[in-house]
Scaffold this motif. Structure first.
Motif, short mmCIF file in Angstrom:
data_model
loop_
_atom_site.label_atom_id
_atom_site.label_comp_id
_atom_site.label_asym_id
_atom_site.label_seq_id
_atom_site.Cartn_x
_atom_site.Cartn_y
_atom_site.Cartn_z
N UNK A 98 -11.00 -18.94 -49.98
CA UNK A 98 -10.97 -19.67 -51.24
C UNK A 98 -9.74 -20.57 -51.28
N UNK A 99 -8.61 -20.04 -50.80
CA UNK A 99 -7.40 -20.86 -50.70
C UNK A 99 -7.62 -22.06 -49.79
N UNK A 100 -8.29 -21.84 -48.65
CA UNK A 100 -8.58 -22.94 -47.72
C UNK A 100 -9.46 -24.00 -48.38
N UNK A 101 -10.43 -23.56 -49.18
CA UNK A 101 -11.29 -24.50 -49.90
C UNK A 101 -10.48 -25.35 -50.87
N UNK A 119 1.38 -34.97 -45.44
CA UNK A 119 0.45 -33.93 -45.90
C UNK A 119 0.56 -32.68 -45.04
N UNK A 120 0.70 -32.88 -43.72
CA UNK A 120 0.86 -31.72 -42.83
C UNK A 120 2.17 -30.99 -43.14
N UNK A 121 3.22 -31.76 -43.42
CA UNK A 121 4.49 -31.15 -43.80
C UNK A 121 4.33 -30.30 -45.06
N UNK A 122 3.65 -30.85 -46.06
CA UNK A 122 3.39 -30.09 -47.29
C UNK A 122 2.62 -28.81 -46.97
N UNK A 123 1.55 -28.95 -46.19
CA UNK A 123 0.73 -27.79 -45.86
C UNK A 123 1.54 -26.70 -45.17
N UNK A 124 2.43 -27.09 -44.26
CA UNK A 124 3.23 -26.10 -43.54
C UNK A 124 4.22 -25.40 -44.47
N UNK A 150 -1.39 -19.07 -48.70
CA UNK A 150 -1.46 -19.41 -47.28
C UNK A 150 -2.70 -20.24 -46.97
N UNK A 151 -3.82 -19.86 -47.57
CA UNK A 151 -5.07 -20.59 -47.36
C UNK A 151 -5.00 -22.03 -47.85
N UNK A 152 -4.32 -22.27 -48.97
CA UNK A 152 -4.17 -23.63 -49.48
C UNK A 152 -3.45 -24.49 -48.44
N UNK A 153 -2.35 -23.98 -47.91
CA UNK A 153 -1.62 -24.72 -46.88
C UNK A 153 -2.46 -24.98 -45.65
N UNK A 154 -3.21 -23.97 -45.22
CA UNK A 154 -4.05 -24.13 -44.04
C UNK A 154 -5.19 -25.11 -44.30
N UNK A 156 -5.11 -27.69 -46.29
CA UNK A 156 -4.53 -29.03 -46.22
C UNK A 156 -4.39 -29.47 -44.76
N UNK A 157 -3.92 -28.56 -43.92
CA UNK A 157 -3.70 -28.90 -42.51
C UNK A 157 -5.00 -29.11 -41.74
N UNK A 158 -6.02 -28.29 -42.02
CA UNK A 158 -7.26 -28.42 -41.26
C UNK A 158 -7.99 -29.73 -41.57
N UNK A 159 -7.67 -30.37 -42.69
CA UNK A 159 -8.22 -31.69 -42.98
C UNK A 159 -7.37 -32.78 -42.32
N UNK A 160 -6.06 -32.68 -42.43
CA UNK A 160 -5.17 -33.77 -42.02
C UNK A 160 -4.85 -33.80 -40.53
N UNK A 161 -4.76 -32.63 -39.89
CA UNK A 161 -4.40 -32.62 -38.47
C UNK A 161 -5.46 -33.33 -37.61
N UNK A 162 -6.76 -33.04 -37.78
CA UNK A 162 -7.74 -33.78 -36.96
C UNK A 162 -7.73 -35.28 -37.23
N UNK A 163 -7.52 -35.67 -38.51
CA UNK A 163 -7.49 -37.10 -38.83
C UNK A 163 -6.30 -37.78 -38.15
#
Length: 539
Positions: A98-101, A119-124, A150-154, A156-163
Motif C-alpha cells: 500500500x505504501x508502494x502504491x 525524486x530518487x533522492x526524496x524516495x531514498x 518505507x513503501x512510499x519511498x520505494x 517513488x523510486x520504482x517509478x523514477x529510476x527506470x525513467x
C-alpha cells in the motif's frame, strides 16, 4: 568530498524545494568535487556509474520484498510482536505494498517538478526514515506504519529510476537494461534470505531480526552518496528550458573527448527538443480520455497493459516469494535454518535463470513467452498441490523441487513480459497515465495476494496452490485471444495494429519483421503492412 548539502540539519527543507533551486544548490556546494569527477565520469564510465546506482535501487527493491519473510519466523521477532497470528502476519507484510502504491502515485504527480534525480533522492530519504522506524519497532502498529513509510519511498523510486535510466541510455540498450533490472530484483531475495540466516545465529537476541531490516540502509547510503556525482536526465533538463546543461550532459555521455559542439550531441539535443515540443503541442490526455475507447482504443489498451501486471501477481509468485522460509516450515516441517538455506539457494537459481530471456525475448515474442511460462507455472502449481496432498517424505522434497521449477519458468516469461508490455502498447498521448494505472494494479494485487497468503496456507493448505494453477492456466487463452504481439514493433506499429483490429480478438500473433532501415536505422520509414500481413497472422 564536501557533502554539506547532504548532511546538514537543513536537509529536509532543501529536499522539498523546487528541483531547479535544489540542483543549483547541489552544484554550488559540491562543485569542486564534481569538477574533479567530470573528467573521469564520461562515456561508458558515466553510463556504468548510472547503471550501478540504478542497479542498487533495483537490488534494494528485491531485498525489501524478501526481508520480512526471512525474519518473520524467527522466535525473537515473534516474541517482540506477541506471536502474531496468520492474519496479522499478512497485514504486516502486505501493508508495505500500500505504501508502494501511494509512492507511485506521488511520483507520477511530482516527478516533473523535482526531476528524476531529485525524486530518487526524496524516495531514498523517505526509505531511510522508514528503515529507522522498522529497525526500532516494538509493536505491530509501529511496524505497519514503518513499512508504509518505507513503501512510499520505494514506490517513488520504482517509478523514477527506470525513467531516469531510460532517458540517459541509448534506445538500443533499454531492452537489455530491463533484463538486468529483473535479474537484480531477483538477486535481492536470496540476499535478504542469507542475511536472515546469518543473523539468526544470534537468537534469542532481537538483533537477529533487526539487523537484516537495518541492512537496507547500506544500499540507501551508497545511493545517496553517489547520486550527486552523476547528471540529471537530459530530457528533463530540456523540458525545463535548461538546454545548456542538457548539452553538457549529452557530451559527457558520448565520451571524454566530446565537446558540446559535437554534431552528434547537437543532433541528440535537437531530437529531444523536437520530441518535447511535439508532446507539448499534443498536450496531456485527461483521465476521461484514458477511459474512453475512441479510435485509438484507449480503454482496451489500458486493460491489456494492466493485464500482465495482474498476471505477475496472480500467478502466485509473491505468495511464495514473500513467505518462502515459513512456507517450507509450515507446509513440510523444515527447521528454520534449513528453510532459510533452501530459500537462499532457490533465490540464487532464480537470479541466474532470470538472465536467460535476454537471449530469446525478441525472437520468440511476448505472447509465446507469456503463454509458455503460464502453462509451465500452472503445471508446477498442480504438482506442488499434489505433493502436499500426498504428504510423504519423498513428496515433501518433490514439493521443494517443483517450487524451484516454478520460480525458473516464471522468470522465463511472465516476469519480463509483465514489466515491458504496457509501455510498448500505450499511445504516446495516454502513455504516462496508462502505465501509472498498470503499476497501481500491480501494487494493489500484490497487497491482496501477500495479505491473504499466511491465512490461506493455514486454512487451505494444498488447495491454495490449485487456485494458483487455475489462474495460471487462464492466462493462456486470454493471451492468445486478446494480446497482439509487440516484439520488434515501434509505438507507431502498435497504433496501426489497434486501428486495424477493432473487435478485440487479435490477429497479430508473431513478432514483427526486422525491415532494413526501419527502427534500427531510420525511424521515419514505415512498414508496408501488406508485405508483412502473412507474418503477422501466423501462430
Amino acid at each position: 568530498m564536501h557533502t554539506k548539502w547532504l548532511w546538514t540539519p537543513g536537509i529536509l527543507t532543501a529536499m522539498f524545494r523546487p528541483s531547479k533551486f535544489r540542483y543549483s544548490s547541489l552544484q554550488h556546494d559540491t562543485s569542486s568535487s564534481l569538477n574533479r569527477f567530470k573528467s573521469f565520469l564520461t562515456g561508458s564510465t558515466l553510463r556504468c556509474a548510472i547503471a550501478a546506482i540504478c542497479g542498487l535501487a533495483f537490488l534494494l527493491f528485491g531485498y525489501d520484498q524478501g526481508v520480512l519473510g526471512a525474519v518473520i519466523g524467527l522466535p525473537s521477532f515473534r516474541e517482540e510482536f506477541n506471536n502474531p497470528n496468520a492474519s496479522l502476519e499478512g497485514i504486516i507484510a502486505g501493508i508495505y505494498d500500500i505504501g508502494c502504491l501511494i509512492g507511485a502515485i506521488v511520483a507520477f504527480l511530482t516527478a516533473d517538478r523535482f526531476g528524476r534525480k531529485g525524486s530518487i533522492m526524496h524516495g531514498c530519504w523517505i526509505m531511510v526514515a522508514g528503515t529507522i522506524f522498522q529497525t526500532s519497532a516494538t509493536g505491530s502498529v509501529q511496524m505497519m506504519f514503518s513499512r508504509i513509510v518505507t513503501g512510499i519511498g520505494n514506490g517513488i523510486n520504482t517509478v523514477n529510476v527506470p525513467i531516469w535510466q531510460a532517458e540517459t541510455f541509448k534506445s538500443h540498450n533499454r531492452g537489455e537494461l530491463l533484463i538486468v533490472q529483473s535479474a537484480l530484483i531477483a538477486l535481492g531475495h536470496p540476499l535478504s534470505t542469507f542475511m536472515g540466516l546469518a543473523s539468526s545465529q544470534v537468537e534469542p537476541s532481537s538483533f537477529a531480526w533487526r539487523w537484516p531490516i537495518a541492512f537496507q540502509g547500506v544500499f540507501l547510503v551508497l545511493i545517496l552518496v553517489t547520486l550527486p556525482l552523476v547528471p540529471e536526465s537530459p530530457r528533463w533538463l530540456v523540458q525545463h528550458d535548461r538546454q545548456d546543461e542538457a548539452i553538457d550532459v549529452l557530451a559527457r555521455l558520448e565520451g571524454k573527448d566530446v565537446d558540446c559542439s559535437n554534431a552528434n550531441v547537437i543532433r541528440q539535443k535537437d531530437d529531444i527538443l523536437n520530441s518535447v515540443r511535439q508532446e507539448a503541442a499534443m498536450g496531456q490526455a485527461s483521465w476521461a480520455e484514458v477511459f474512453t475507447e475512441g479510435k485509438n482504443r484507449n480503454i482496451s489498451r489500458v486493460l491489456l497493459g494492466a493485464g500482465p501486471y495482474m498476471m505477475n501477481q496472480w500467478s502466485g509468485i509473491n505468495s511464495l516469494a514473500y513467505f518462502l522460509p515459513i512456507t517450507f516450515e509450515r507446509n513440510i516441517g523444515l527447521s528454520s535454518n534449513m528453510a532459510l538455506v533452501i530459500s537462499g539457494v532457490l533465490g540464487i537459481q532464480y537470479f541466474l535463470v532470470s538472465w536467460l530471456p535476454y537471449f530469446f525475448i525478441e525472437s520468440l515474442g511476448r505472447r509465446k513467452a507469456l503463454m509458455s511460462s503460464a502453462t509451465a507455472c500452472s503445471f508446477c502449481m498442480i504438482m506442488i498441490a499434489l505433493m502436499l496432498y500426498i504428504n510423504s517424505l519423498p513428496s515433501q522434497w518433490l514439493f521443494v523441487g517443483f517450487t524451484f521449477l516454478f520460480f525458473d519458468v516464471f522468470a522465463l516469461g511472465i516476469l519480463p513480459v509483465s514489466w515491458m508490455y504496457a509501455s510498448e502498447i500505450m499511445p504516446l498521448r495516454t502513455r504516462n497515465k496508462g502505465v501509472a494505472l498498470g503499476v497501481s494494479v500491480h501494487w494493489l494485487s500484490n497487497f491482496v495476494v501477500v495479505s491473504v497468503t499466511p491465512q490461506a496456507i493455514a486454512n487451505l493448505g494444498y488447495k491454495l496452490y490449485i487456485i494458483w494453477a487455475v489462474l495460471n492456466a487462464s492466462f493462456v487463452p486470454i493471451t492468445w485471444l486478446f494480446y497482439p504481439e509487440s516484439a520488434r514493433r515501434s509505438l507507431e506499429d502498435m497504433d496501426e495494429i489497434f486501428t486495424r483490429e477493432r473487435f478485440g480478438i487479435t490477429k497479430t500473433r508473431s513478432p514483427g519483421q526486422r525491415v532494413a532501415g526501419y527502427e534500427m536505422v531510420d525511424d521515419h520509414n514505415k512498414v508496408d503492412w501488406d508485405e508483412v500481413e502473412e507474418s503477422d497472422t501466423e501462430l
